[in-house]
Design a protein around this motif. Sequence first.
Motif, PDB file in Angstrom:
ATOM      1  N   ALA A  34       3.343  14.020  11.595  1.00  0.00           N
ATOM      2  CA  ALA A  34       2.050  13.365  11.370  1.00  0.00           C
ATOM      3  C   ALA A  34       2.239  11.885  11.081  1.00  0.00           C
ATOM      4  CB  ALA A  34       1.312  14.049  10.220  1.00  0.00           C
ATOM      5  N   LEU A  35       3.282  11.564  10.321  1.00  0.00           N
ATOM      6  CA  LEU A  35       3.564  10.168   9.997  1.00  0.00           C
ATOM      7  C   LEU A  35       3.946   9.379  11.243  1.00  0.00           C
ATOM      8  CD1 LEU A  35       4.060   7.847   8.021  1.00  0.00           C
ATOM      9  CD2 LEU A  35       6.366   8.784   7.642  1.00  0.00           C
ATOM     10  N   GLN A  36       4.822   9.912  12.049  1.00  0.00           N
ATOM     11  CA  GLN A  36       5.240   9.202  13.253  1.00  0.00           C
ATOM     12  C   GLN A  36       4.081   8.982  14.212  1.00  0.00           C
ATOM     13  OE1 GLN A  36       8.136   7.657  13.707  1.00  0.00           O
ATOM     14  NE2 GLN A  36       8.535   8.330  11.603  1.00  0.00           N
ATOM     15  N   LEU A  85       6.062   4.108   2.240  1.00  0.00           N
ATOM     16  CA  LEU A  85       5.997   5.544   2.506  1.00  0.00           C
ATOM     17  C   LEU A  85       6.692   6.249   1.341  1.00  0.00           C
ATOM     18  CD1 LEU A  85       7.006   5.278   6.263  1.00  0.00           C
ATOM     19  CD2 LEU A  85       4.694   5.383   5.313  1.00  0.00           C
ATOM     20  N   ASN A  86       5.899   6.703   0.400  1.00  0.00           N
ATOM     21  CA  ASN A  86       6.425   7.259  -0.845  1.00  0.00           C
ATOM     22  C   ASN A  86       6.653   8.767  -0.715  1.00  0.00           C
ATOM     23  OD1 ASN A  86       7.287   7.116  -3.487  1.00  0.00           O
ATOM     24  ND2 ASN A  86       5.250   7.263  -4.357  1.00  0.00           N
ATOM     25  N   LYS A  87       7.332   9.319  -1.698  1.00  0.00           N
ATOM     26  CA  LYS A  87       7.572  10.775  -1.793  1.00  0.00           C
ATOM     27  C   LYS A  87       8.365  11.292  -0.602  1.00  0.00           C
ATOM     28  CE  LYS A  87       3.345  11.371  -4.504  1.00  0.00           C
ATOM     29  NZ  LYS A  87       2.160  12.198  -4.792  1.00  0.00           N
ATOM     30  N   SER A  88       9.350  10.510  -0.165  1.00  0.00           N
ATOM     31  CA  SER A  88      10.161  10.929   0.976  1.00  0.00           C
ATOM     32  C   SER A  88      10.933  12.212   0.693  1.00  0.00           C
ATOM     33  CB  SER A  88      11.150   9.821   1.361  1.00  0.00           C
ATOM     34  OG  SER A  88      12.047   9.558   0.291  1.00  0.00           O
ATOM     35  N   ASP A  89      11.191  12.486  -0.593  1.00  0.00           N
ATOM     36  CA  ASP A  89      11.930  13.694  -0.962  1.00  0.00           C
ATOM     37  C   ASP A  89      11.121  14.970  -0.722  1.00  0.00           C
ATOM     38  OD1 ASP A  89      10.374  12.440  -3.079  1.00  0.00           O
ATOM     39  OD2 ASP A  89      10.995  14.123  -4.341  1.00  0.00           O
ATOM     40  N   ARG A  90       9.826  14.826  -0.490  1.00  0.00           N
ATOM     41  CA  ARG A  90       8.960  15.998  -0.325  1.00  0.00           C
ATOM     42  C   ARG A  90       8.529  16.222   1.120  1.00  0.00           C
ATOM     43  NH1 ARG A  90       4.305  14.941  -2.143  1.00  0.00           N
ATOM     44  NH2 ARG A  90       3.634  17.107  -2.086  1.00  0.00           N
ATOM     45  N   GLN A  91       9.028  15.433   2.043  1.00  0.00           N
ATOM     46  CA  GLN A  91       8.558  15.527   3.415  1.00  0.00           C
ATOM     47  C   GLN A  91       9.171  16.722   4.152  1.00  0.00           C
ATOM     48  OE1 GLN A  91       5.967  13.601   4.261  1.00  0.00           O
ATOM     49  NE2 GLN A  91       6.263  13.082   2.101  1.00  0.00           N
ATOM     50  N   ASN A  92       8.403  17.249   5.100  1.00  0.00           N
ATOM     51  CA  ASN A  92       8.881  18.335   5.954  1.00  0.00           C
ATOM     52  C   ASN A  92       8.635  17.945   7.411  1.00  0.00           C
ATOM     53  OD1 ASN A  92       6.079  18.844   6.486  1.00  0.00           O
ATOM     54  ND2 ASN A  92       5.979  20.111   4.641  1.00  0.00           N
ATOM     55  N   ASP A  93       8.965  18.839   8.329  1.00  0.00           N
ATOM     56  CA  ASP A  93       8.830  18.513   9.754  1.00  0.00           C
ATOM     57  C   ASP A  93       7.387  18.171  10.125  1.00  0.00           C
ATOM     58  OD1 ASP A  93      11.504  18.912  10.074  1.00  0.00           O
ATOM     59  OD2 ASP A  93      11.316  20.948  10.870  1.00  0.00           O
ATOM     60  N   THR A  96       0.843  -1.191   0.000  1.00  0.00           N
ATOM     61  CA  THR A  96       0.000   0.000   0.000  1.00  0.00           C
ATOM     62  C   THR A  96       0.876   1.237   0.000  1.00  0.00           C
ATOM     63  OG1 THR A  96      -1.799  -1.129   1.162  1.00  0.00           O
ATOM     64  CG2 THR A  96      -1.816   1.273   1.182  1.00  0.00           C
ATOM     65  N   LEU A  97       0.730   2.049  -1.046  1.00  0.00           N
ATOM     66  CA  LEU A  97       1.485   3.299  -1.160  1.00  0.00           C
ATOM     67  C   LEU A  97       0.819   4.367  -0.295  1.00  0.00           C
ATOM     68  CD1 LEU A  97       3.952   3.658  -3.213  1.00  0.00           C
ATOM     69  CD2 LEU A  97       2.505   1.673  -3.620  1.00  0.00           C
ATOM     70  N   LEU A  98       1.618   5.135   0.417  1.00  0.00           N
ATOM     71  CA  LEU A  98       1.110   6.214   1.262  1.00  0.00           C
ATOM     72  C   LEU A  98       1.958   7.456   1.069  1.00  0.00           C
ATOM     73  CD1 LEU A  98      -0.599   7.423   3.588  1.00  0.00           C
ATOM     74  CD2 LEU A  98       1.030   6.384   5.188  1.00  0.00           C
ATOM     75  N   ASP A  99       1.313   8.547   0.721  1.00  0.00           N
ATOM     76  CA  ASP A  99       1.945   9.862   0.727  1.00  0.00           C
ATOM     77  C   ASP A  99       1.713  10.446   2.115  1.00  0.00           C
ATOM     78  OD1 ASP A  99       2.732  12.478   0.523  1.00  0.00           O
ATOM     79  OD2 ASP A  99       1.488  12.963  -1.207  1.00  0.00           O
ATOM     80  N   PRO A 100       2.750  10.552   2.967  1.00  0.00           N
ATOM     81  CA  PRO A 100       2.531  11.000   4.354  1.00  0.00           C
ATOM     82  C   PRO A 100       1.845  12.353   4.465  1.00  0.00           C
ATOM     83  CG  PRO A 100       4.698  10.008   4.144  1.00  0.00           C
ATOM     84  CD  PRO A 100       4.142  10.112   2.745  1.00  0.00           C
TER      85      PRO A 100
END
Length: 325
Positions: free
Chosen positions: A164-166, A151-159, A121-125
């Motif tokens: 929210a993901l954690q 957990l996809n799009k890791s290059d776009r994550q911010n704090d 299952t793909l997830l955009d956090p």
Amino acid sequence: MTKTNLITGFLGSGKTTTIRHLLASKPASEKWAVLVNEFGEAGIDGALLADSGALLKEIPGGCMCCVNGLPMQVGLNTLLRQGKPDRLLIEPTGLGHPKQILDMLTAEIYTPWIDLRATLTLLDPEQLMQERYCSDENFLAQLAVADIIVLNKSDRQNDASRAALQSWLSINQAERETVTVSHGQVEGKLLDQPRRNQHVLNASAAHAHNLTAARGLAALSLPEHQRWRRSLNSGQGHYACGWIFDADTVFDTVGLLEWARLAPAERVKGVMRIPEGLVRVNRQGADFHIETLPGSPPDSRIELIHRTGCDWNALQIALLNLRLS
């Protein structure tokens, strides 16, 4: 038996990009197939996967599990019995519920045919930061059935999205494996993980589409001498409008990209012919990706999906005005 994986995830999570990556890195000695389902009728994912070298069957126009699963069953039987692939990847629509699909894949009739492996299952956090996703029945059901959460799009994550993901993982991860990737670059070895998760949420009575659309096994095509056509679909609180243009229609590059970037829709996806060759367009909200390639597609296809109906006529007029021929 055909090794089979369900690749699921909500709209814009990166399912098609992930499947393209997996197909590009598959063992040369194996034959792979893809059964792809789209909410709209234009068949954009089929066009995006057309050059992948895999056997391909499309089920456009609604969730493949609707109409008693008949569209899925016919497509599945065709691939298994005629194609005899070594591996089958199944991509349901991002608005679909996975229960009936998994029920069918584990039915006794398919026991001699299907070796069901891990569901990815793909997830955009970033979606975890928006209530409309976290309260969506299908979004939650797709995550609930995952053997592996990608957990996809890791290059776009911010704090904020990482927090929210954690928070979500601390409650929902349980013992399931999670992997973090960008651009859908999933390792092929994950496909051979066994199916362990038996937690499948039931679909509510509200799970329904415009069933007049959930009927085809091939995407819409153009009748002879017709230059373009439009298709509409609705269900699961979303609306879709797609256009298909013949191979002789070429679009202004800059104008087309601006049209796709500014269109008042949550999701924009297409493969379009431009003077430079073809352009793949993929937009989820403000996250906009394009890829320009040489060559000419057999036709041009673009589709918009939104939570409310848009002024499709105004968008259509603007799109038609971008034709160069």
